[in-house]
Design an enzyme around this catalytic site. Structure first.
Site, PDB file in Angstrom:
ATOM      1  N   LYS A  36     -14.433 -23.521  33.755  1.00 35.85           N
ATOM      2  CA  LYS A  36     -14.999 -22.700  34.825  1.00 35.85           C
ATOM      3  C   LYS A  36     -14.517 -23.231  36.171  1.00 35.85           C
ATOM      4  O   LYS A  36     -14.544 -24.448  36.399  1.00 35.85           O
ATOM      5  CB  LYS A  36     -16.524 -22.785  34.707  1.00 35.85           C
ATOM      6  CG  LYS A  36     -17.320 -21.883  35.621  1.00 35.85           C
ATOM      7  CD  LYS A  36     -18.816 -22.042  35.294  1.00 35.85           C
ATOM      8  CE  LYS A  36     -19.672 -21.066  36.073  1.00 35.85           C
ATOM      9  NZ  LYS A  36     -21.111 -21.173  35.711  1.00 35.85           N
ATOM     10  N   SER A  53     -23.193 -16.934  34.351  1.00 31.59           N
ATOM     11  CA  SER A  53     -22.088 -16.890  35.287  1.00 31.59           C
ATOM     12  C   SER A  53     -20.791 -17.459  34.718  1.00 31.59           C
ATOM     13  O   SER A  53     -19.734 -17.289  35.319  1.00 31.59           O
ATOM     14  CB  SER A  53     -22.444 -17.680  36.553  1.00 31.59           C
ATOM     15  OG  SER A  53     -22.645 -19.053  36.241  1.00 31.59           O
ATOM     16  N   SER A  63     -26.600 -19.502  32.523  1.00 34.19           N
ATOM     17  CA  SER A  63     -25.178 -19.208  32.724  1.00 34.19           C
ATOM     18  C   SER A  63     -24.233 -19.708  31.637  1.00 34.19           C
ATOM     19  O   SER A  63     -23.067 -19.309  31.606  1.00 34.19           O
ATOM     20  CB  SER A  63     -24.715 -19.764  34.068  1.00 34.19           C
ATOM     21  OG  SER A  63     -25.240 -18.998  35.118  1.00 34.19           O
TER      22      SER A  63
END
Lengths: 470, 65
Positions: A81, A156, A180
């Protein structure tokens, strides 16, 4: 061994490279081949660094040939990420504001994986500033679900879920402040571990909420997550909130069965208003637990709506505080939904915020008392499977927060309590959408939920299903 | 504790140093309202001596039995 190295698990490919049954270059090229095929459909990667990755793979192969194995993941290509700082590299945090931000240090979690020998494929897409549960991003476009391209990935950690599911990377770091990691794991059919607050250092990871942020992996199996956690966990002088003490042997825990363990099923909230296919998967999973020798009992948990409310109050204020300077100077550079959610924190007084923080201890104590007789609790990650990108593209519409709250109603209470939770692929809808369930453990007892998850994955094959391009 | 009114939000946001207009305040009131309602039963009931750090105590001493 699979004919396509990228389809192997993290632990299998690490072992194959170590034994020189396959080279890091072959493995990296296999990932790059899949990325070339899938990326135009998924938008999972923020940046792809193919040439650098191949050079690093060659260097890893050369070192291994001379007996220089760097660590247990020597030569394994990964992508993470795009919120984990790496010195000298741009880390966008999924935002326009940080489009050109160059990190001056490397995050502890990332450094520990590098020290274990991993090499970098690039960086993965995410919700802007990790503040969105669907996978939409106003600046970089939505990430697509490999099992159904018109559907969301969850967020996310949207790129992490999508890329691991499509076998573009063997694993990926995510972060979980309100769900997330677990949301994309659920929607994309991969295994995702939200760690206990304090288990993994957050130094060099983009902050959203200092009370709730956690670092954790998404991977194909619970065993892979266990290996990654073992490498990342432990004290860190750069983050005093990371607890000291010996790091358990998580990988060893995954070799055990679930026989003799007691798993709790909530009597309310987590079983209310479920999509029928999610409810059916929950029932089927409970049946597997029983078949594998676990004792399954009902548990009466404290009021989870109170926990969700407190969680939202804490998150909203802390996120607004982190972003205050940019809210003043650059509000136009946020996507509309993220700006809207950050502004929510402006409505909460200091007294209310501190009340929500002060209640955290008693709330956790009440949970501990309610779950004293179980080793873990099983619950859905979300009441529904992945919605379509179009139907969940609510932007900053008046009902946007309500939509977000519905999606994350089963994850937020766990963040408030700071507990570890493992999302495991548990089934599919008739339409082929993955459904994940979360195993919620005791504080700092990731080992038990990883053990149950691994035993479940030995008894089922949901985690092995590979998505196909239409 | 009930959801904050538009007027209260205008005042709190201004005190926070990030003033918002009336339209945004109305939107925030609707958006954050459910969180206030969820926490309503707890707000104003906590004992005097309770510190936020109690969480860490419970987490490390009781939860990880």
């Amino acid at each position: 061994m699979s004919t396509e190295p990228a389809l192997m698990s993290l632990t299998a490919v690490a072992s194959a490279i170590a034994d020189r049954r396959i080279s890091s270059r072959e493995v990296t090229q296999s990932c790059l081949d899949r990325i070339a095929k899938w990326q135009p459909h998924l938008n999972a990667f923020m940046v792809l660094e193919a040439d650098e990755a191949l050079k690093a793979a060659d260097a890893a192969d050369a070192a291994l040939a001379k007996g220089g194995r760097r660590g247990p993941l020597h030569g394994v290509p990964l992508a993470h990420k795009d919120m984990y700082y790496e010195e000298g590299r741009v880390v966008t945090c999924g935002s326009r504001i940080r489009r050109d931000f160059v990190a001056t240090s490397t995050s502890t979690a990332l450094q520990r994986l590098k020290d274990a020998g991993t090499i970098r494929l690039g960086s993965l897409q995410m919700a802007e500033f990790a503040y969105g549960p669907t996978g939409h991003n106003a600046h970089f476009g939505p990430v697509h679900n490999p099992f159904a391209l018109a559907h969301v990935t969850g967020g996310s950690s949207s790129g992490s879920g999508s890329a691991v599911a499509a076998r573009l990377t063997f694993a990926a770091l995510g972060s979980d402040t309100g769900g997330s990691i677990r949301m994309p794991a659920h929607f994309c059919g991969v295994t995702g571990l939200k760690t206990t607050v304090g288990r993994v250092s957050r130094a060099g990871a983009m902050p959203l909420s200092q009370s709730l942020d956690t670092v954790g992996p998404l991977a194909r199996t619970a065993e892979d997550c266990a290996v990654l956690l073992g490498l990342m966990a432990g004290a860190d002088p750069a983050d005093p909130t990371a607890i000291a003490g010996a790091v358990p042997d998580y990988a060893a825990a995954t070799a055990q069965s679930m026989k003799g363990l007691t798993i709790g099923v909530p009597s309310a909230f987590y079983v209310d208003d479920l999509d029928p296919e999610v409810a059916s998967v929950l029932d089927a999973t409970i049946a597997v637990f029983k078949r594998e020798g676990a004792n399954v009992i009902q548990v009466d948990l404290p009021d989870q709506r109170q926990l969700a409310g407190a969680s939202q109050l804490v998150l909203a204020v802390e996120a607004a505080a982190f972003h205050k300077r940019w809210l003043i100077e650059r509000p136009q550079d946020y996507g509309p939904q993220v700006l809207m959610r950050l502004q929510n924190g402006l409505a909460i007084s200091g007294v209310t915020y501190l009340e929500a923080l002060r209640w955290r201890g008693p709330a956790l104590a009440a949970h501990v008392a309610a779950t004293a007789n179980v080793d873990a609790v099983i619950a859905p990650v979300s009441p529904i499977p992945a919605p379509t990108i179009a139907e969940s593209d609510v932007g900053n519409a008046p009902n946007a927060e309500a939509v977000i709250q519905r999606l994350t109603r089963f994850t937020r209470p766990i963040n408030y309590l700071g507990l570890p939770s493992l999302s495991i692929p548990s089934g599919f809808t008739k339409g082929g959408l993955p459904i994940g369930l979360q195993l919620v453990g005791r504080s700092f007892d990731e080992a038990t939920i990883l053990r149950i998850g691994a035993a479940f994955q030995r008894a089922t094959d949901f985690h092995e299903k590979v998505p196909q391009l239409p | 504790m009930t959801r904050p009114t538009e007027k209260e939000i205008l005042a709190v946001a201004s005190a926070a140093g990030v003033p918002v207009d009336k339209e945004v305040a109305t939107r925030i009131a609707n958006s954050i309202g459910p969180a206030f309602e969820g926490f309503a039963a707890i707000a104003g009931t906590l004992p005097f001596d309770l510190e936020p750090s109690t969480f860490v105590v419970v987490q490390t001493e009781k939860a990880a039995r």
